[in-house]
Design a protein around this motif. Structure first.
Motif, PDB file in Angstrom:
ATOM      1  N   ALA A  33      -0.743  -5.579  10.869  1.00  0.00           N
ATOM      2  CA  ALA A  33       0.706  -5.208  10.232  1.00  0.00           C
ATOM      3  C   ALA A  33       0.818  -6.169   8.991  1.00  0.00           C
ATOM      4  O   ALA A  33       1.616  -5.632   7.813  1.00  0.00           O
ATOM      5  N   MET A  34       0.578  -7.326   9.065  1.00  0.00           N
ATOM      6  CA  MET A  34       0.678  -8.302   7.891  1.00  0.00           C
ATOM      7  C   MET A  34      -0.313  -8.102   6.801  1.00  0.00           C
ATOM      8  O   MET A  34       0.298  -8.290   5.470  1.00  0.00           O
ATOM      9  N   LEU A  35      -1.372  -7.637   6.848  1.00  0.00           N
ATOM     10  CA  LEU A  35      -2.469  -7.430   5.800  1.00  0.00           C
ATOM     11  C   LEU A  35      -2.316  -6.106   5.123  1.00  0.00           C
ATOM     12  O   LEU A  35      -2.545  -5.869   4.105  1.00  0.00           O
ATOM     13  N   ALA A  36      -1.761  -5.166   5.978  1.00  0.00           N
ATOM     14  CA  ALA A  36      -1.837  -3.524   5.493  1.00  0.00           C
ATOM     15  C   ALA A  36      -0.955  -3.633   4.029  1.00  0.00           C
ATOM     16  O   ALA A  36      -1.353  -3.196   3.229  1.00  0.00           O
ATOM     17  N   PRO A  37       0.091  -4.085   3.757  1.00  0.00           N
ATOM     18  CA  PRO A  37       0.822  -4.070   2.467  1.00  0.00           C
ATOM     19  C   PRO A  37       0.169  -4.811   1.436  1.00  0.00           C
ATOM     20  O   PRO A  37       0.262  -4.239   0.223  1.00  0.00           O
ATOM     21  N   VAL A  38      -0.298  -5.949   1.749  1.00  0.00           N
ATOM     22  CA  VAL A  38      -1.006  -6.644   0.702  1.00  0.00           C
ATOM     23  C   VAL A  38      -2.295  -5.814   0.133  1.00  0.00           C
ATOM     24  O   VAL A  38      -2.527  -5.806  -0.999  1.00  0.00           O
ATOM     25  N   LEU A  39      -2.985  -5.462   1.229  1.00  0.00           N
ATOM     26  CA  LEU A  39      -4.357  -4.814   0.617  1.00  0.00           C
ATOM     27  C   LEU A  39      -3.704  -3.291  -0.065  1.00  0.00           C
ATOM     28  O   LEU A  39      -4.819  -3.013  -0.987  1.00  0.00           O
ATOM     29  N   PHE A  40      -2.727  -2.915   0.293  1.00  0.00           N
ATOM     30  CA  PHE A  40      -2.157  -1.348  -0.378  1.00  0.00           C
ATOM     31  C   PHE A  40      -1.979  -1.811  -1.825  1.00  0.00           C
ATOM     32  O   PHE A  40      -2.136  -0.951  -2.669  1.00  0.00           O
ATOM     33  N   ILE A  41      -1.310  -2.972  -1.815  1.00  0.00           N
ATOM     34  CA  ILE A  41      -0.794  -3.304  -3.149  1.00  0.00           C
ATOM     35  C   ILE A  41      -2.174  -3.465  -4.065  1.00  0.00           C
ATOM     36  O   ILE A  41      -2.212  -3.086  -5.338  1.00  0.00           O
ATOM     37  N   VAL A  42      -3.040  -4.309  -3.432  1.00  0.00           N
ATOM     38  CA  VAL A  42      -4.268  -4.597  -4.232  1.00  0.00           C
ATOM     39  C   VAL A  42      -5.180  -3.468  -4.643  1.00  0.00           C
ATOM     40  O   VAL A  42      -5.608  -3.275  -5.946  1.00  0.00           O
ATOM     41  N   ALA A  43      -5.143  -2.473  -3.594  1.00  0.00           N
ATOM     42  CA  ALA A  43      -5.812  -1.273  -4.148  1.00  0.00           C
ATOM     43  C   ALA A  43      -5.215  -0.333  -5.181  1.00  0.00           C
ATOM     44  O   ALA A  43      -5.834   0.176  -5.972  1.00  0.00           O
ATOM     45  N   ASN A  44      -3.846  -0.249  -5.322  1.00  0.00           N
ATOM     46  CA  ASN A  44      -3.126   0.329  -6.310  1.00  0.00           C
ATOM     47  C   ASN A  44      -3.508  -0.383  -7.647  1.00  0.00           C
ATOM     48  O   ASN A  44      -3.788   0.394  -8.604  1.00  0.00           O
ATOM     49  N   VAL A  45      -3.404  -1.619  -7.566  1.00  0.00           N
ATOM     50  CA  VAL A  45      -3.634  -2.336  -9.014  1.00  0.00           C
ATOM     51  C   VAL A  45      -4.846  -2.036  -9.490  1.00  0.00           C
ATOM     52  O   VAL A  45      -5.083  -1.818 -10.641  1.00  0.00           O
ATOM     53  N   LEU A  46      -5.781  -2.218  -8.553  1.00  0.00           N
ATOM     54  CA  LEU A  46      -7.435  -2.056  -8.882  1.00  0.00           C
ATOM     55  C   LEU A  46      -7.663  -0.530  -9.456  1.00  0.00           C
ATOM     56  O   LEU A  46      -8.015  -0.423 -10.584  1.00  0.00           O
ATOM     57  N   VAL A  47      -7.266   0.240  -8.875  1.00  0.00           N
ATOM     58  CA  VAL A  47      -7.566   1.708  -9.128  1.00  0.00           C
ATOM     59  C   VAL A  47      -6.880   2.092 -10.472  1.00  0.00           C
ATOM     60  O   VAL A  47      -7.249   2.798 -11.323  1.00  0.00           O
ATOM     61  N   VAL A  48      -5.366   1.862 -10.392  1.00  0.00           N
ATOM     62  CA  VAL A  48      -4.779   2.255 -11.520  1.00  0.00           C
ATOM     63  C   VAL A  48      -5.397   1.599 -12.948  1.00  0.00           C
ATOM     64  O   VAL A  48      -5.417   2.360 -13.976  1.00  0.00           O
ATOM     65  N   SER A  49      -5.425   0.294 -12.713  1.00  0.00           N
ATOM     66  CA  SER A  49      -5.871  -0.658 -14.083  1.00  0.00           C
ATOM     67  C   SER A  49      -7.468  -0.060 -14.609  1.00  0.00           C
ATOM     68  O   SER A  49      -7.525   0.256 -15.587  1.00  0.00           O
ATOM     69  N   LEU A  50      -8.210   0.355 -13.600  1.00  0.00           N
ATOM     70  CA  LEU A  50      -9.471   1.049 -13.776  1.00  0.00           C
ATOM     71  C   LEU A  50      -9.200   2.399 -14.316  1.00  0.00           C
ATOM     72  O   LEU A  50     -10.088   2.765 -15.476  1.00  0.00           O
ATOM     73  N   PHE A  51      -8.335   3.150 -14.036  1.00  0.00           N
ATOM     74  CA  PHE A  51      -7.993   4.615 -14.526  1.00  0.00           C
ATOM     75  C   PHE A  51      -7.726   4.290 -15.777  1.00  0.00           C
ATOM     76  O   PHE A  51      -8.054   5.124 -16.732  1.00  0.00           O
ATOM     77  N   ILE A  52      -6.712   3.468 -16.423  1.00  0.00           N
ATOM     78  CA  ILE A  52      -6.272   3.311 -17.651  1.00  0.00           C
ATOM     79  C   ILE A  52      -7.315   2.764 -18.575  1.00  0.00           C
ATOM     80  O   ILE A  52      -7.257   3.602 -19.622  1.00  0.00           O
ATOM     81  N   ALA A  53      -8.116   2.014 -18.162  1.00  0.00           N
ATOM     82  CA  ALA A  53      -9.214   1.385 -18.694  1.00  0.00           C
ATOM     83  C   ALA A  53     -10.314   2.636 -19.039  1.00  0.00           C
ATOM     84  O   ALA A  53     -10.728   2.545 -20.349  1.00  0.00           O
TER      85      ALA A  53
END
Length: 320
Positions: free
Chosen positions: A282-302
């Motif tokens: 429960a503690m790690l889920a939101p952190v990992l969700f945010i990291v995944a979004n930042v990574l994929v969106v950044s790579l998609f734009i790049a």
């Protein structure tokens, strides 16, 4: 006009891994936290559109540049990326399944059979020996480990958990067998050449995808195996993160190798968080969700920027 600009490497299918993985994250987040369900379906639609485009371009590659396509599939490193074609077919099948069961079943079945056949053929060839240790990189996980674990996910999604458990065992045991070979090469052989260093982003993926596959073929709250897979995936991710300065180079599509592990660990964590009162998940889920979004969106734009500037396609792979 030359058709050279449309000749894509099989490694480009890693973009579908990341996008479909992010769509899976948003689907899990909608169930866990009530986030908008349309967001996950929109990301899945983008993943499916990219997959269709890449399948067409890859087919044209075989029709118009057959020698280059054959050289890729015979290359000691690039050959393993071809496994991403059936693997992403299964992911798109799982994306389609809530909207059309026949389409989902057809794509998942075709992808699973294709992945199994290609994995047996490709690794059967490698077992003949004569392979340089310098050609051993994390990409050799793709034909057997990634293919088997995604097949387990597909079987679980289609309601066949017993079949999925067979694939889960095949994927996990293949991962454990190859992990020691890959880590031994990284520890003792020559350093990876700069263009190959982004493939280290694949290294955290096996335990992360295994966690997601385990959630697909089991029920109940997180157990010892789920905690163990999550723990090892996090350690692998931290190790790869420590190597970021060593890997860093001008943007290439190879950086998409980081996305499947990042999105899979987020999905697996959210799924288990929804299945039991577990403080760790429960503690790690939101952190990992945010990291995944930042990574994929950044790579998609790049990737879009690189494509618009004509800098996305790599030079042809040399004939081995």
């Amino acid at each position: 006009m030359s058709t050279r600009r449309w000749v894509i490497p099989a490694s480009f299918f890693s973009m579908v891994l990341g996008l479909a993985g992010l769509g899976t994250d948003w689907r899990a987040a909608a169930r866990l936290w009530g986030l908008p369900a349309w967001a996950g379906e929109a990301v899945m639609a983008v993943a499916a559109a990219v997959w269709v485009t890449l399948v067409l371009l890859y087919g044209l590659k075989w029709l118009r540049h057959g020698a280059e396509a054959r050289a890729e599939i015979e290359h000691p490193i690039q050959c393993c990326f071809v496994a991403l074609l059936p693997v992403t077919t299964m992911l798109v099948g799982m994306a389609a399944f809530p909207h059309s069961r026949p389409v989902g079943v057809a794509l998942c079945t075709a992808g699973s059979i294709g992945a199994l056949v290609f994995g047996a053929w490709r690794h059967g060839g490698l077992w003949r020996g004569g392979r340089s240790v310098n050609a051993t990189t994390p990409v050799i996980y793709l034909p057997t480990v990634a293919a088997s674990l995604v097949s387990a996910m597909a079987a679980g999604a289609l309601g066949w958990p017993e079949l999925g458990q067979l694939f889960f065992g095949a994927g996990v045991l293949a991962w454990l067998a190859m992990e020691s070979v890959i880590v031994s090469r990284l520890l003792t052989a020559e350093p990876l050449p700069l263009p190959l260093r982004p493939t280290l982003g694949i290294q955290p993926a096996p335990p992360a995808v295994a966690l997601l596959a385990y959630s697909a073929v089991t029920s109940g709250p997180p157990d010892l195996i789920a905690h163990g897979l999550l723990g090892y995936a996090l350690v692998q991710a931290l190790t790869v993160l420590r190597l970021t300065p060593w890997v860093r180079q001008p943007f290439t599509a190879g950086y998409w190798a980081y996305t499947f592990g990042a999105t899979a660990i987020a999905s697996g964590t959210m799924r288990f968080a929804a299945r039991g009162d577990d403080r760790v998940f429960a503690m790690l889920a939101p952190v990992l969700f945010i990291v995944a979004n930042v990574l994929v969106v950044s790579l998609f734009i790049a990737t879009l920027v690189a494509a618009l500037r004509g800098r996305l396609l790599p030079p042809p792979a040399p004939t081995p």
